[in-house]
Design a protein around this motif. Structure first.
Motif, PDB file in Angstrom:
ATOM      1  N   GLN A 154       0.835  -1.200   0.000  1.00 30.26           N
ATOM      2  CA  GLN A 154       0.000   0.000   0.000  1.00 30.26           C
ATOM      3  C   GLN A 154       0.875   1.258   0.000  1.00 30.26           C
ATOM      4  N   GLU A 195      -8.742  -3.262   5.466  1.00 29.88           N
ATOM      5  CA  GLU A 195      -9.555  -2.490   4.524  1.00 29.88           C
ATOM      6  C   GLU A 195      -9.359  -0.990   4.721  1.00 29.88           C
ATOM      7  N   ARG A 234      -6.053  -0.050   3.119  1.00 30.74           N
ATOM      8  CA  ARG A 234      -6.197   0.025   1.664  1.00 30.74           C
ATOM      9  C   ARG A 234      -6.962   1.270   1.248  1.00 30.74           C
ATOM     10  N   SER A 292      -5.559   4.490  -0.927  1.00 34.54           N
ATOM     11  CA  SER A 292      -6.154   4.966  -2.188  1.00 34.54           C
ATOM     12  C   SER A 292      -6.463   6.451  -2.113  1.00 34.54           C
TER      13      SER A 292
END
Length: 798
Positions: free
Chosen positions: A183, A449, A452, A456
């Motif tokens: 990530q 999650e 992530r 993003s």
């Protein structure tokens, strides 16, 4: 406009052509671009001549001009007014726009990069700056979070072996670190602690036998699963008559004694729930019991035939250390196998404890005689009422062994752009004794999650003001060992740098009710975020609307104190960092499979009747939006005035004893005075912030530092962290706490023999009271002084 342009061109033709800087329109690919060049008057065909304001000239002083000169003169006279008018219009529009936009976002007005629709596009920091408000951040967060695969991650994690120190845990550690490294994080690292963990001895399993009246050991009662045990139980063999003691609370044991059944010298049979295993064993020890057997009572779990229930052959796992962290290095971090002097935590019990199944408990209850148990103590294992005992003798042998075990915490960090040295921390337990679907698989999946999703967001322009620190903890099933050891290792740093801790442990245990175990500082922020998240099981309602529909007092319905068995507890009670742990739970029924081998993905899915993905998503939304607010808001959204209400509420409890104290020549006046100083300091800080310049970064940071350390101010500075690690005067444990002071005051109204059930004399002691009052008063006064700011701003009323 065409007439005006003509006038300007005419005036331009008649102007002297002195050398000057002009901006020439460039045709072709760069059409519309103004190119700067130096020219002399003879080579320039078209240029803009600056206008001059001149007074009227005498007739005949200038040569005769063409007929259009009066028009050019009129144009020259009108141009300044046109320019001024345009400037006025522009200024008015700018001020209106500024006021409108300033009012639209009062909490998140920092400028960050404009969001790109392309997930993989990372704009240049100097390219195109815009303003990203709360609604933009919220939409971006929800968009990326919705692209995750929470359910699959929960299922896959629950299938993996991950007992602390096992080979399966080592493999999972590598996989999660690799996942974080993929990530867009600024830092990823692991730290290792060598801790003392207790495991069953396969060669010498724990046993339970009947004992006859002559003291002879008889038939062995089968412990159906020898792997189920109580970590940190005392080792050894104990014998005694059996007594039924409900949940093992102090009031239960006092009730037993009041009914003529003395717990001293006996083995206690207690039910799972209400308080932790460690509290049950500590209470039994305080009342002189020899040992404790803990069983799951079917009546405590859901009786819904459509939902799965715990097998009667299944026992429940639970550690019995009344504390957190490695109990063999209390107050010190367990780095690099460092050997400290041989000292053990005072929270380790001196009596053995063992979990048993409902089937074994049923056999034991049938043998009990004596008084019938109160109605609220009755269960569903027998066709006849439960009795208190005593019953036949039992012999309990516990042979667990201690092992030095390496555990690993995994970290990932997104650095903040303005306050990188202030951390917003979110963590989840990774280890599990069994499948651990609800215990740790859900929290681990949500943590991954969120990593992530925020990664993003960073790729699309979001950069938090403060650093985001994501942590996967090891050793959680042994009493938050991984998190506490990390806190002990960085104790001198974290209270200066950690803003808030958000725990994802035990996040989904049902879907009927929502609870937030939290510090008072976060209550207002939680209320705000609840209004932004849709209910997972009430279509068209937010979580806040779902709560107030059943109870208008939302905080009475939602807010709970932080329990010691939460990883969030040490952050607040030990380090002084406000913390919160979210939980969706069943309506008045405990999740039956927690800490058992039946805590599987399938059972969790059945309990939630297929709503597991929606509920997990709701937790992720809550946690994520909380992180955005805490990491992005210019001013930290912590309600530092809330503790004034907390103190006021507790003062009401103290008032009950003011008459008794006055009769002894004692007073609570100093506590009242310190409480008043805190409330005045909080209000003064609020006024300072309100009247300060919003864009003054120096002031903003100064205010944020004072706000983020409020929780730390409530750690008593007058007791040792090694002797009393949980120094918080409201949520801690020890004689310095408000709870201990109230318990002591209650002795004023007890009989001379003290509190029923206590093994030592428990009478009111004036010297002890004076010390407790001093500890409480000066900690509270210190909080008021710290909140006031600089020493020259402090105005004590003492």
């Amino acid at each position: 406009m065409e007439q005006l342009w003509g006038l300007l061109q005419r005036a331009q033709q008649l102007s002297p052509r002195s050398s000057q800087t002009v901006y020439q329109r460039v045709e072709g690919p760069q059409k519309g671009h103004l190119e700067e060049e130096e020219e002399d008057g003879e080579e320039t065909l078209a240029h803009f001549c600056p206008m001059e304001l001149k007074g009227p000239e005498p007739l005949g002083s200038r040569p005769r001009q063409p007929n259009l000169i009066p028009w050019a003169a009129a144009g020259r006279r009108a141009a300044p007014y046109l320019v001024l008018t345009a400037l006025l219009i522009f200024t008015g529009a700018f001020l209106l726009g500024y006021v409108a936009f300033r009012g639209s976002c009062q909490t998140c007005g920092d400028s960050v990069l404009v969001v790109s629709e392309d997930v993989n596009y990372e704009p240049d920091l100097d390219f195109h700056r815009g303003t990203l408000y709360w609604s933009d951040l919220q939409a971006m967060f929800l968009q990326f979070l919705g692209e995750g695969r929470l359910e699959d991650t929960i299922r896959q994690t629950s299938l993996r072996e991950r007992v602390a120190g096992s080979a399966g845990m080592a493999a999972l550690t590598q996989d999660i670190r690799a996942a974080l490294s993929r990530q867009k994080l600024d830092h990823v690292w692991t730290d290792t602690h060598y801790v003392g963990l207790q495991f069953p001895d396969p060669a010498h399993p724990n046993t339970l036998h009947w004992v006859d009246e002559a003291g002879k050991v008889g038939e062995q009662l089968p412990l159906e699963d020898p792997d189920v045990y109580c970590p940190y139980s005392a080792i050894g063999n104990v014998t005694g008559e059996l007594v039924y003691a409900h949940y093992g609370r102090p009031e239960d044991l006092q009730d037993l004694r009041a009914r003529g059944v003395d717990p001293a010298g006996r083995l206690l049979l207690v039910r799972v729930g209400v308080i932790s295993f460690a509290q049950k064993v500590t209470n039994a020890q305080d009342f002189g019991a020899q040992g404790v057997l803990i069983y799951p009572e079917p009546a405590d779990f859901s009786q819904d035939p459509h939902k799965p229930s715990l097998s009667s052959q299944q026992a429940v796992y639970g550690h019995v250390h009344l504390g957190t962290g490695d109990p063999y290095t209390p107050g010190f971090p367990s780095f690099n196998q460092t050997q400290f002097p041989p000292v053990a935590s005072s929270g380790l019990p001196s009596i053995p404890a063992q979990p048993i199944t409902a089937d074994i408990a049923s056999r034991l209850l049938r043998k009990l005689k004596g008084p019938v148990a109160p109605q609220e103590w009755q269960g569903s294992l027998l066709g006849s009422p439960y009795h208190l005992g005593p019953g036949p003798g039992l012999r309990l042998a516990v042979n667990n062994h201690r092992t030095s075990t390496p555990i690993n915490n995994i970290f990932g960090c997104i650095e903040g752009r303005s306050e990188p040295d202030h951390y917003v921390v979110i963590g989840a337990q990774r280890d599990a004794w069994g499948p651990g679907a609800a215990k740790s698989a859900v929290g681990t999946a949500i943590l991954l999650e969120l990593v992530r999703t925020f990664s993003s967001m960073v790729s699309n322009g979001f950069r938090p003001r403060r650093s985001l620190l994501f942590i996967s903890w090891d050793g959680g099933d042994f009493g938050s060992v991984g998190s506490t050891e990390w806190l002990e290792g960085y104790l001198s740093v974290l209270h200066l740098k950690a803003v808030v801790y958000v725990s994802l442990d035990n996040a989904v245990l049902g879907d009927d009710k929502f609870h937030a175990k939290t510090s008072p500082l976060l209550t207002s922020l939680i209320e705000s975020v609840l209004k932004q998240v849709d209910s997972p099981n009430h279509s068209g309602q937010t979580l806040y609307e779902q709560v107030v529909f059943t109870n208008p007092s939302w905080d009475a319905e939602v807010i709970r104190p932080l329990p010691m068995d939460s990883s969030a507890y040490s952050f607040t009670a030990f380090v002084g960092v406000p913390a919160v742990e979210f939980s969706f739970v069943e309506d008045d029924q405990a999740y039956p499979f927690l800490h058992t081998k039946e805590d599987t993905y399938e059972n969790l899915h059945k309990v939630l009747q297929g709503r597991l993905p929606a509920v997990a998503q709701a937790v992720a939304q809550l946690a994520g939006q909380l992180l955005i607010r805490l990491s992005h808001d210019r001013l930290l959204p912590l309600d530092f005035g809330r503790y004034g209400d907390v103190v006021l509420r507790h003062i009401g409890n103290l008032n009950e004893f003011s008459g008794d104290l006055k009769a002894r020549g004692l007073t609570l006046q100093w506590v009242y005075s310190a409480r008043g100083d805190y409330i005045r300091a909080a209000e003064k800080l609020r006024q300072e912030i309100y009247s300060s310049e919003e864009r003054d970064e120096r002031l903003t940071r100064m205010y944020n530092v004072r706000i983020m350390r409020v929780e730390f101010y409530f750690l008593s500075q007058y007791v040792s962290p090694a002797d009393s690690p949980f120094r918080h005067i409201f949520m801690g444990r020890g004689d310095h706490t408000l709870g201990a002071l109230l318990d002591h005051l209650r002795l004023l109204r007890s009989n001379s023999s003290g509190t029923p059930g206590a093994t030592s004399s428990a009478v009111f002691q004036e010297s002890r009271f004076r010390r407790q009052l001093a500890l409480l008063t000066w900690t509270l006064q210190g909080a008021a002084n710290a909140l006031s700011g600089d020493v020259w701003n402090i105005d004590n009323n003492f």
